[in-house]
Every structure is written in C-alpha cells, then in structure tokens.
Design a protein around this motif. Structure first.
Motif, short mmCIF file in Angstrom:
data_model
loop_
_atom_site.label_atom_id
_atom_site.label_comp_id
_atom_site.label_asym_id
_atom_site.label_seq_id
_atom_site.Cartn_x
_atom_site.Cartn_y
_atom_site.Cartn_z
N THR A 70 50.56 45.50 41.86
CA THR A 70 50.66 44.34 41.53
C THR A 70 50.27 43.34 42.64
O THR A 70 50.91 43.65 43.65
N SER A 78 43.16 46.60 45.86
CA SER A 78 43.59 45.40 46.14
C SER A 78 42.95 44.21 46.38
O SER A 78 43.22 42.90 45.83
N THR A 127 49.87 39.71 44.19
CA THR A 127 50.42 38.37 43.81
C THR A 127 49.70 37.23 44.81
O THR A 127 49.61 37.63 45.84
N LYS A 128 48.87 36.18 44.13
CA LYS A 128 48.33 35.31 44.98
C LYS A 128 48.98 34.05 45.16
O LYS A 128 49.83 33.60 44.13
N SER A 159 43.45 51.47 41.89
CA SER A 159 43.07 50.23 41.88
C SER A 159 42.63 49.67 43.28
O SER A 159 43.16 50.14 44.43
N ASN A 183 50.56 33.73 40.60
CA ASN A 183 49.45 34.37 40.03
C ASN A 183 49.57 35.85 40.20
O ASN A 183 49.08 36.32 41.50
N GLU A 184 49.82 36.49 39.44
CA GLU A 184 50.02 38.09 39.62
C GLU A 184 49.03 38.74 38.38
O GLU A 184 48.42 38.26 37.43
N THR A 185 48.31 39.93 39.14
CA THR A 185 47.21 40.80 38.47
C THR A 185 47.79 42.12 38.74
O THR A 185 48.28 42.56 39.80
N THR A 186 47.84 43.05 37.59
CA THR A 186 48.49 44.17 37.60
C THR A 186 47.69 45.22 36.99
O THR A 186 46.91 45.01 36.05
N GLN A 187 47.51 46.51 37.60
CA GLN A 187 46.79 47.64 37.05
C GLN A 187 47.45 49.00 37.61
O GLN A 187 48.28 48.73 38.34
N TYR A 237 47.68 37.36 50.22
CA TYR A 237 48.05 37.72 48.99
C TYR A 237 49.11 38.86 49.22
O TYR A 237 49.27 39.49 50.46
N MET A 254 41.31 42.96 43.09
CA MET A 254 42.45 42.31 42.44
C MET A 254 42.61 40.93 42.85
O MET A 254 43.11 40.30 42.01
#
Length: 71
Positions: free
Chosen positions: A68, A31, A70-71, A29, A10-14, A41, A34
């Motif tokens: 980015t 982290s 990643t969890k 951002s 599961n990725e979140t990007t900012q 993570y 996020m």
C-alpha cells in the motif's frame, strides 16, 4: 517513508506475487509508479489475512503480499 512521508490519505494498493515461500518473485509492484510522481509518500508491505490463507492453501508454493502506498 519517502521524502516527508504521506501528506494525505490517498492510498493505492497492489498485490505482489511470489513462489516457493517468497523466494521467487513473479510480479512485484513498483512503489514509485504507484506514487504517480509524488516525492512524499509512505510504503507499507504486509501479509494480509487473504494472502496468508492463499499461502496456506497452496502449502507455500504461492505466497503473495500486499503493498500500500499512501500519498
């Protein structure tokens, strides 16, 4: 890596926004935010091709990076 690092995909990007060759942060951002409360993570901050293109077009006045989580 935070904790044991990413346990899944599961990725979140900012984007992070900097001025003058990255010396003046305008919007960076968070982290932890996020990761949405996860304790394990992985954080990766880099200059993407688009980030580099924008930095080149603005002659270093605007120099974004991409983070980015990643969890």
């Amino acid at each position: 890596m935070v904790g044991s690092g990413a346990q899944g995909a599961n990725e979140t990007t900012q984007w992070n926004h900097y001025l003058v060759y990255g010396l003046i942060p305008v919007g960076v951002s968070d982290s932890k935010q996020m990761a949405a409360g996860d304790t394990n993570y992985t954080v990766h901050t880099r200059h993407s091709i688009l980030n580099g293109l924008l930095a080149a077009i603005t002659v270093g006045i605007y120099t974004p990076t991409t983070t980015t989580v990643t969890k």
